[in-house]
Design a protein around this motif. Sequence first.
Motif, PDB file in Angstrom:
ATOM      1  N   GLY A 136       0.789  -1.217   0.000  1.00  0.00           N
ATOM      2  CA  GLY A 136       0.000   0.000   0.000  1.00  0.00           C
ATOM      3  C   GLY A 136       0.823   1.268   0.000  1.00  0.00           C
ATOM      4  N   SER A 137       0.142   2.372   0.212  1.00  0.00           N
ATOM      5  CA  SER A 137       0.757   3.688   0.140  1.00  0.00           C
ATOM      6  C   SER A 137       1.814   3.879   1.227  1.00  0.00           C
ATOM      7  CB  SER A 137      -0.324   4.768   0.283  1.00  0.00           C
ATOM      8  OG  SER A 137       0.264   6.051   0.339  1.00  0.00           O
ATOM      9  N   ALA A 187      -3.069  11.337   6.805  1.00  0.00           N
ATOM     10  CA  ALA A 187      -2.962  12.544   5.989  1.00  0.00           C
ATOM     11  C   ALA A 187      -4.107  12.637   4.983  1.00  0.00           C
ATOM     12  CB  ALA A 187      -1.634  12.564   5.249  1.00  0.00           C
ATOM     13  N   GLU A 188      -4.560  13.863   4.727  1.00  0.00           N
ATOM     14  CA  GLU A 188      -5.558  14.108   3.691  1.00  0.00           C
ATOM     15  C   GLU A 188      -4.841  14.231   2.356  1.00  0.00           C
ATOM     16  OE1 GLU A 188      -8.968  17.427   2.461  1.00  0.00           O
ATOM     17  OE2 GLU A 188      -8.074  17.434   4.470  1.00  0.00           O
ATOM     18  N   VAL A 189      -5.176  13.368   1.414  1.00  0.00           N
ATOM     19  CA  VAL A 189      -4.413  13.293   0.175  1.00  0.00           C
ATOM     20  C   VAL A 189      -5.174  13.900  -0.996  1.00  0.00           C
ATOM     21  CG1 VAL A 189      -3.242  11.207   0.965  1.00  0.00           C
ATOM     22  CG2 VAL A 189      -5.269  11.002  -0.479  1.00  0.00           C
ATOM     23  N   SER A 190      -4.413  14.333  -1.992  1.00  0.00           N
ATOM     24  CA  SER A 190      -4.949  14.829  -3.250  1.00  0.00           C
ATOM     25  C   SER A 190      -4.430  13.911  -4.357  1.00  0.00           C
ATOM     26  CB  SER A 190      -4.497  16.273  -3.489  1.00  0.00           C
ATOM     27  OG  SER A 190      -4.958  16.752  -4.741  1.00  0.00           O
ATOM     28  N   ARG A 191      -5.328  13.445  -5.207  1.00  0.00           N
ATOM     29  CA  ARG A 191      -4.968  12.474  -6.238  1.00  0.00           C
ATOM     30  C   ARG A 191      -5.067  13.078  -7.634  1.00  0.00           C
ATOM     31  NH1 ARG A 191      -4.612   7.457  -4.161  1.00  0.00           N
ATOM     32  NH2 ARG A 191      -5.431   7.162  -2.042  1.00  0.00           N
ATOM     33  N   LEU A 245      -0.381  10.440  -9.416  1.00  0.00           N
ATOM     34  CA  LEU A 245       0.419  11.166  -8.430  1.00  0.00           C
ATOM     35  C   LEU A 245      -0.481  11.491  -7.248  1.00  0.00           C
ATOM     36  CD1 LEU A 245       3.256  12.883  -8.052  1.00  0.00           C
ATOM     37  CD2 LEU A 245       1.604  14.748  -8.163  1.00  0.00           C
ATOM     38  N   VAL A 246       0.001  11.225  -6.057  1.00  0.00           N
ATOM     39  CA  VAL A 246      -0.735  11.501  -4.827  1.00  0.00           C
ATOM     40  C   VAL A 246       0.142  12.376  -3.943  1.00  0.00           C
ATOM     41  CG1 VAL A 246      -1.957  10.493  -2.860  1.00  0.00           C
ATOM     42  CG2 VAL A 246      -1.812   9.232  -5.012  1.00  0.00           C
ATOM     43  N   PHE A 247      -0.454  13.411  -3.348  1.00  0.00           N
ATOM     44  CA  PHE A 247       0.346  14.225  -2.431  1.00  0.00           C
ATOM     45  C   PHE A 247      -0.451  14.616  -1.203  1.00  0.00           C
ATOM     46  CE2 PHE A 247      -1.219  17.558  -5.439  1.00  0.00           C
ATOM     47  CZ  PHE A 247      -1.840  18.427  -4.538  1.00  0.00           C
ATOM     48  N   ALA A 248       0.279  14.967  -0.159  1.00  0.00           N
ATOM     49  CA  ALA A 248      -0.330  15.385   1.099  1.00  0.00           C
ATOM     50  C   ALA A 248       0.639  16.302   1.825  1.00  0.00           C
ATOM     51  CB  ALA A 248      -0.650  14.175   1.975  1.00  0.00           C
ATOM     52  N   VAL A 249       0.100  17.252   2.574  1.00  0.00           N
ATOM     53  CA  VAL A 249       0.905  18.125   3.418  1.00  0.00           C
ATOM     54  C   VAL A 249       0.670  17.726   4.869  1.00  0.00           C
ATOM     55  CG1 VAL A 249       1.305  20.487   4.195  1.00  0.00           C
ATOM     56  CG2 VAL A 249       0.820  20.037   1.783  1.00  0.00           C
ATOM     57  N   GLU A 250       1.763  17.506   5.598  1.00  0.00           N
ATOM     58  CA  GLU A 250       1.640  17.159   7.014  1.00  0.00           C
ATOM     59  C   GLU A 250       2.853  17.669   7.773  1.00  0.00           C
ATOM     60  OE1 GLU A 250      -0.207  13.461   8.676  1.00  0.00           O
ATOM     61  OE2 GLU A 250       1.884  13.006   9.157  1.00  0.00           O
ATOM     62  N   ASP A 251       2.582  18.388   8.866  1.00  0.00           N
ATOM     63  CA  ASP A 251       3.635  18.876   9.767  1.00  0.00           C
ATOM     64  C   ASP A 251       4.737  19.632   9.037  1.00  0.00           C
ATOM     65  OD1 ASP A 251       2.297  17.817  11.950  1.00  0.00           O
ATOM     66  OD2 ASP A 251       3.378  15.912  11.866  1.00  0.00           O
TER      67      ASP A 251
END
Length: 279
Positions: A91-92, A98-102, A178-184
């Motif tokens: 898996g990822s 994290a809230e992801v954008s695909r 492509l998947v991205f997320a912003v965290e901390d």
Amino acid sequence: MSTAPHLEAGGLLLIADASLPATALEQAVPLLAQGGVGGQGALVLFDGVLKPEHAQWLRHEPPALLLATRERDGGPSMWEVRLLGALWKEGSLLPEQAEVSRHPLRRMVDINTAATAAAVAVSDAQGSRVSAGLVADVVHEIAVNALLDAPVDARGEPRYAHRRTEVREVEAEDACELVFAVEDGRMWLEVADRFGGLRPGSFARALEGWGQRVKVDASGGGAGLGLRRILEHCDTVAVRVTAGRESRVVCVVDLGDARRRAAQPKSLMFCLHEVRAGG
């Protein structure tokens, strides 16, 4: 076996390179256990300053993982330890909560759209303009690698890599995401292909010229410059490859304003799973 200080923990051989005291290994063991780290091979702890000599670790069988001790107490960061623990799972590789954008990728224009969206997400998270530009650059590099360099035909020959400048769209079965997320305060970028052809030697070659002028080797169809740029821009690059099935790459970029990113502490973790016959 390496002559550097070492000990075994969780099935891994922990090695402290010359940049660290041997005590760093014992200090890291509880943190690694907390992060669920366990697997086969070697884990090299170092101060995070990449050097050409680190290329040798990627040529081991299996390749050794390079983990920076970037925290003030001299240990690795918990977020990287959790990422390391995820490398042996399916898996990822992105943070679980994290809230992801695909962003589906099939056309070259899709890469530009994804890069713009990632840069906007950096701005929305109050990240620096410098980091937004670096994130967009990394998106381009990892997306092009997955979309154009990874696909091969039934004979194992590249389908698009030798005509990068001509391709505008790939076949539907070669598309990726492509998947991205912003965290901390960090941007996490992930892309995966269905071919599993990525190998640690490409990263080793990028490291061998570290600190020197970049020499591009396009003999294999891909751009050696791309991996070098990815390493320079990112705090961490983690790769999980299941040979012949999937290559999954995660890049983590700090959203601060530091400009000399190539000199910042970095981790490079390449986990290669060979598929057994009938598996």
